[in-house]
Design an enzyme around this catalytic site. Structure first.
Site, PDB file in Angstrom:
ATOM      1  N   ASN A 150     -21.367  -6.752 -16.604  1.00 13.21           N
ATOM      2  CA  ASN A 150     -20.540  -6.694 -17.800  1.00 13.21           C
ATOM      3  C   ASN A 150     -19.183  -6.047 -17.507  1.00 13.21           C
ATOM      4  O   ASN A 150     -18.134  -6.507 -17.977  1.00 13.21           O
ATOM      5  CB  ASN A 150     -21.289  -5.921 -18.887  1.00 13.21           C
ATOM      6  CG  ASN A 150     -20.562  -5.950 -20.208  1.00 13.21           C
ATOM      7  OD1 ASN A 150     -20.261  -7.010 -20.727  1.00 13.21           O
ATOM      8  ND2 ASN A 150     -20.240  -4.775 -20.739  1.00 13.21           N
TER       9      ASN A 150
ATOM     10  N   THR B 178     -13.174  -4.917   7.341  1.00 12.47           N
ATOM     11  CA  THR B 178     -12.858  -5.110   8.755  1.00 12.47           C
ATOM     12  C   THR B 178     -12.918  -3.822   9.577  1.00 12.47           C
ATOM     13  O   THR B 178     -12.941  -3.881  10.800  1.00 12.47           O
ATOM     14  CB  THR B 178     -11.456  -5.726   8.922  1.00 12.47           C
ATOM     15  OG1 THR B 178     -10.517  -4.892   8.252  1.00 12.47           O
ATOM     16  CG2 THR B 178     -11.393  -7.117   8.343  1.00 12.47           C
TER      17      THR B 178
ATOM     18  N   ARG C 178       1.205  -2.633   6.809  1.00 11.69           N
ATOM     19  CA  ARG C 178       2.156  -1.730   7.453  1.00 11.69           C
ATOM     20  C   ARG C 178       3.054  -2.394   8.479  1.00 11.69           C
ATOM     21  O   ARG C 178       4.168  -1.926   8.711  1.00 11.69           O
ATOM     22  CB  ARG C 178       1.381  -0.568   8.082  1.00 11.69           C
ATOM     23  CG  ARG C 178       0.810   0.373   7.029  1.00 11.69           C
ATOM     24  CD  ARG C 178      -0.277   1.251   7.580  1.00 11.69           C
ATOM     25  NE  ARG C 178      -1.461   0.463   7.908  1.00 11.69           N
ATOM     26  CZ  ARG C 178      -2.574   0.972   8.402  1.00 11.69           C
ATOM     27  NH1 ARG C 178      -2.655   2.259   8.653  1.00 11.69           N
ATOM     28  NH2 ARG C 178      -3.605   0.188   8.651  1.00 11.69           N
TER      29      ARG C 178
ATOM     30  N   LEU D  64      -9.083  -5.385  -6.439  1.00  5.77           N
ATOM     31  CA  LEU D  64      -9.855  -4.398  -7.207  1.00  5.77           C
ATOM     32  C   LEU D  64     -11.170  -4.023  -6.542  1.00  5.77           C
ATOM     33  O   LEU D  64     -11.789  -3.021  -6.897  1.00  5.77           O
ATOM     34  CB  LEU D  64     -10.142  -4.946  -8.612  1.00  5.77           C
ATOM     35  CG  LEU D  64      -8.935  -5.135  -9.530  1.00  5.77           C
ATOM     36  CD1 LEU D  64      -9.380  -5.686 -10.878  1.00  5.77           C
ATOM     37  CD2 LEU D  64      -8.184  -3.821  -9.720  1.00  5.77           C
ATOM     38  N   LYS D  65     -11.637  -4.837  -5.604  1.00  2.00           N
ATOM     39  CA  LYS D  65     -12.888  -4.550  -4.884  1.00  2.00           C
ATOM     40  C   LYS D  65     -13.992  -4.150  -5.869  1.00  2.00           C
ATOM     41  O   LYS D  65     -14.608  -3.087  -5.774  1.00  2.00           O
ATOM     42  CB  LYS D  65     -12.669  -3.449  -3.845  1.00  2.00           C
ATOM     43  CG  LYS D  65     -11.698  -3.851  -2.733  1.00  2.00           C
ATOM     44  CD  LYS D  65     -11.592  -2.771  -1.681  1.00  2.00           C
ATOM     45  CE  LYS D  65     -11.012  -3.265  -0.376  1.00  2.00           C
ATOM     46  NZ  LYS D  65      -9.607  -3.658  -0.415  1.00  2.00           N
TER      47      LYS D  65
ATOM     48  N   ILE E 271     -21.609  -2.961 -12.734  1.00  2.00           N
ATOM     49  CA  ILE E 271     -22.568  -3.816 -13.438  1.00  2.00           C
ATOM     50  C   ILE E 271     -21.827  -5.091 -13.890  1.00  2.00           C
ATOM     51  O   ILE E 271     -20.606  -5.080 -14.072  1.00  2.00           O
ATOM     52  CB  ILE E 271     -23.199  -3.090 -14.657  1.00  2.00           C
ATOM     53  CG1 ILE E 271     -22.139  -2.694 -15.678  1.00  2.00           C
ATOM     54  CG2 ILE E 271     -24.015  -1.896 -14.204  1.00  2.00           C
ATOM     55  CD1 ILE E 271     -22.729  -2.274 -17.020  1.00  2.00           C
TER      56      ILE E 271
ATOM     57  N   ASP F  73       0.850  -1.197   0.000  1.00  2.54           N
ATOM     58  CA  ASP F  73       0.000   0.000   0.000  1.00  2.54           C
ATOM     59  C   ASP F  73       0.880   1.240   0.000  1.00  2.54           C
ATOM     60  O   ASP F  73       1.318   1.713   1.047  1.00  2.54           O
ATOM     61  CB  ASP F  73      -0.916   0.002   1.233  1.00  2.54           C
ATOM     62  CG  ASP F  73      -1.962  -1.091   1.164  1.00  2.54           C
ATOM     63  OD1 ASP F  73      -2.405  -1.424   0.051  1.00  2.54           O
ATOM     64  OD2 ASP F  73      -2.346  -1.608   2.226  1.00  2.54           O
TER      65      ASP F  73
END
Ligand code: C5P
Length: 238
Positions: A69, A119, A210, A62-63, A67, A12
């Site tokens: 497609n 979380t 981290r 990618l979370k 839609i 990150d």
């Protein structure tokens, strides 16, 4: 499972040199990395390809919540990069999870993981968005839905792992972020736990960010996590 392949380090950060520095410092010991929206947006998909070319497995976080497609297209693009895992939001419902799973079939090594309740969310946060069930109930409902849609596993907080393992069975992947080493504090983790406790409760992988990447020596911190996993305690014991 081999503890060395169960730790996924979350890269990150907002630039490629910092991410590469972490990967270099961890060397051969770490084989699995999570690339999220921050680094993907800042460094681009070439960095993902670079990790794969170096022999690393990549969890592309990618979370997806779009839609069907568009979800399918994003999963195909992720598969073409050579990543091993991609995430979709189960709160988006069965149709988008099914679209993700169908799109992933063209890539035999690609696993689709469903996010349930992030979380950092508390029961109060759920109530704010109109969900009156507890986070535990909501996590289990969404996980069952993800299983029915064909997802290969779920992302879950340390506290939810045991219930999810008994709900989803032994084959499901259960990936657990929001973990810290004993004694560490992360104030935004509403439901934290240690990597060791998560694995003992039935997680297949832990995501560590981290704790490793911001440590004065990331390799030393990574070895501490590894050592904890090698001596996994019985469920519920720290
Ligand atoms: O907190 P840490 O730096 O270990 O976070 C690593 C990853 O775990 C993040 O990329 C984030 O996606 C995930 N995470 C999470 N819930 C939290 C904290 C982190 O899902 N409360």
């Amino acid at each position: 499972m081999d503890p060395d392949n169960q730790i996924i380090v979350a890269l990150d950060c907002d630039n490629r040199p910092t991410a590469e520095d972490t990967v270099d410092r961890l060397g051969d010991e770490c084989s699995f990395y999570k690339v999220g929206l921050e680094l993907l947006t800042a460094a681009g998909p070439d960095f993902v390809k670079h990790l794969v070319a170096r022999g690393k497995k990549v969890f592309l976080d990618l979370k997806l919540f779009e839609i069907p497609n568009s979800v399918a297209g994003a999963v195909r693009a992720a598969g073409a990069l050579g990543v091993s895992m991609v995430t979709v939001h189960s709160m988006g419902g069965t149709s988008i999870m099914t679209a993700a799973v169908d799109a992933a079939r063209a890539f035999p090594d690609l696993r689709v993981l469903a996010l349930t309740v992030v979380t950092s969310m508390t029961d109060e946060d759920l109530a704010d968005i109109g969900v009156s069930d507890s986070s535990e109930q909501q996590v289990l409902r969404l996980a069952r839905l993800a299983g029915k849609a064909g997802c290969h596993g779920v992302i879950a907080s340390p506290q939810d792992v045991a219930a999810l393992r008994s709900t989803l069975g032994s084959d499901a992947l259960i990936i657990t972020p929001g973990v810290t080493l004993p004694g560490e504090t992360r104030f935004e983790h509403a439901r934290p736990g240690t990597p060791r406790a998560a694995l003992a409760a039935g997680a297949s992988h832990v995501v560590v960010g981290r704790t490793v990447t911001r440590a004065p020596d990331p390799a030393v911190a990574f070895r501490l996590v590894q050592a904890g996993l090698r001596t996994a305690a019985p469920a519920g014991v720290e």
